[in-house]
Design an enzyme around this catalytic site. Structure first.
Site, PDB file in Angstrom:
ATOM      1  N   ASP A  16       0.824  -1.211   0.000  1.00 45.16           N
ATOM      2  CA  ASP A  16       0.000   0.000   0.000  1.00 45.16           C
ATOM      3  C   ASP A  16       0.854   1.254   0.000  1.00 45.16           C
ATOM      4  O   ASP A  16       1.780   1.381   0.810  1.00 45.16           O
ATOM      5  CB  ASP A  16      -0.894   0.050   1.250  1.00 45.16           C
ATOM      6  CG  ASP A  16      -2.072  -0.886   1.170  1.00 45.16           C
ATOM      7  OD1 ASP A  16      -2.315  -1.457   0.086  1.00 45.16           O
ATOM      8  OD2 ASP A  16      -2.762  -1.051   2.198  1.00 45.16           O
ATOM      9  N   GLY A  42      -3.816  -4.870   1.633  1.00 46.31           N
ATOM     10  CA  GLY A  42      -4.634  -5.848   0.933  1.00 46.31           C
ATOM     11  C   GLY A  42      -5.726  -6.302   1.867  1.00 46.31           C
ATOM     12  O   GLY A  42      -5.456  -6.721   3.009  1.00 46.31           O
ATOM     13  N   ASN A 189     -19.499  -0.980   3.341  1.00 46.64           N
ATOM     14  CA  ASN A 189     -19.811   0.346   3.868  1.00 46.64           C
ATOM     15  C   ASN A 189     -21.145   0.797   3.284  1.00 46.64           C
ATOM     16  O   ASN A 189     -21.729   0.118   2.427  1.00 46.64           O
ATOM     17  CB  ASN A 189     -18.670   1.340   3.606  1.00 46.64           C
ATOM     18  CG  ASN A 189     -18.423   1.598   2.126  1.00 46.64           C
ATOM     19  OD1 ASN A 189     -19.345   1.633   1.309  1.00 46.64           O
ATOM     20  ND2 ASN A 189     -17.157   1.778   1.760  1.00 46.64           N
ATOM     21  N   ASP A 249     -11.601  -3.293   7.269  1.00 53.01           N
ATOM     22  CA  ASP A 249     -11.091  -4.663   7.330  1.00 53.01           C
ATOM     23  C   ASP A 249     -10.922  -5.117   8.774  1.00 53.01           C
ATOM     24  O   ASP A 249     -11.231  -6.267   9.119  1.00 53.01           O
ATOM     25  CB  ASP A 249      -9.747  -4.769   6.604  1.00 53.01           C
ATOM     26  CG  ASP A 249      -9.863  -4.445   5.129  1.00 53.01           C
ATOM     27  OD1 ASP A 249     -10.924  -4.712   4.540  1.00 53.01           O
ATOM     28  OD2 ASP A 249      -8.882  -3.911   4.562  1.00 53.01           O
TER      29      ASP A 249
END
Length: 304
Positions: A16, A42, A189, A249
């Protein structure tokens, strides 16, 4: 005999790049990057790492490139005792890479290079990994691969949770119907849940009758809502946020940890909210991961 695992996460492991800007640029214009750092991420890996820290025996199946071998990321997963024996290795490509831009309002834009993950679609179902797990979490990744894995998991009576995340745009209406029909818990979401309902032309109650008996909708600073036989509203555990990336996550990992332990849905939501509150306090998805004792202490202090 293969060691049994509590939770298998299937989907992306990624490097990331977390980028902070004041505002997103318009087309054909530019903006200044205020800060940029590289982290491990991830969605599937985030869930596996947080779940492991919370005490679950975790495993992970992702498609990774040659740059993953011998990396600090690989070492980290091994040190956390996360089983990565069934990773899909594509040595001549790169591990998926995410570029996450966050503005001063905490809104985000994602750019994602799939790299090795383009091989998901042609990969066989990881029979050993799924068979060894009590529960399977289908995270961001290829719709075809997720559906194949989900159907095998369903035939083998595994608990299945599903979170298409930022890869939702890759799912056709039929893809969604196929995966939703075989999952027990849907995470998303509020934007994603709305898009899913519109895509399949259903309401929450119709969706629950069709597939997942539990739908969990996260709403950032506004907390979360759990739709089951009743509607349960969970407050966000308020902290001074540094970076919202990975909060969703970690919420999923906290929820599944509690759910697999047989806790009530309200408890699952409260622990999940507590877990995610740690993640937002630091940059990166796996930088400030709590253990179960830390999460429970914060939960008990906040939800009095």
């Amino acid at each position: 005999m293969r060691e049994k695992r509590d939770l298998l996460s299937i989907g992306h492991t990624a490097f990331d790049y977390i980028i902070q800007v004041n505002e997103f640029p318009l087309p054909n214009s530019a903006t200044t990057i205020n800060k940029m750092r590289t982290f491990h991420g991830g969605a599937a890996a985030n869930v596996a790492v947080v779940a492991s820290s919370l005490g679950l025996k975790s495993s992970l199946i992702s498609a990774v490139g040659g740059d993953f071998l011998g990396s600090a990321y690989q070492d980290q997963l091994k040190n956390l005792k996360i089983n990565i024996d069934n990773m899909i290795l594509v040595e001549d490509d790169k591990t998926p890479t995410a570029f996450v831009l966050t503005d001063e309002n905490d809104d985000q834009i994602f750019y994602f290079y799939w790299g090795a993950a383009t091989r998901f679609k042609e990969s066989p179902v990881p029979i050993e990994g799924i068979s060894a797990a009590q529960a399977v979490h289908l995270a961001t990744g290829d719709p075809t691969f997720n559906c194949k894995c989900g159907k095998f998991a369903r035939k083998n009576d595994k608990l299945i949770s599903f979170d298409p995340g930022q890869d939702l745009h890759m799912y056709s209406s039929q893809d969604l119907l196929d995966v939703l029909q075989i999952c027990d818990i849907l995470f998303g979401n509020h934007h994603e849940i709305d898009r899913i309902l519109k895509s399949i032309n259903m309401g929450i109650d119709e969706l629950r009758d069709y597939g997942p008996s539990i739908v969990v909708e996260t709403r950032g600073r506004k907390g979360s809502v759990i739709y089951s036989t009743e509607k349960i509203v969970i407050d966000a555990v308020e902290r001074n946020p540094t970076d919202p990336t990975g909060a969703g996550d970690s919420y999923r990992a906290g929820f599944l940890k509690s759910f697999l332990a047989g806790e009530s849905l309200e408890y699952c939501g409260k622990l999940a909210s507590s877990v995610s509150s740690f993640i937002v306090e630091a940059e990166g998805c796996q930088t400030n991961v709590p253990n179960l004792e830390m999460a429970e202490k914060r939960m008990e202090g906040y939800f009095k």
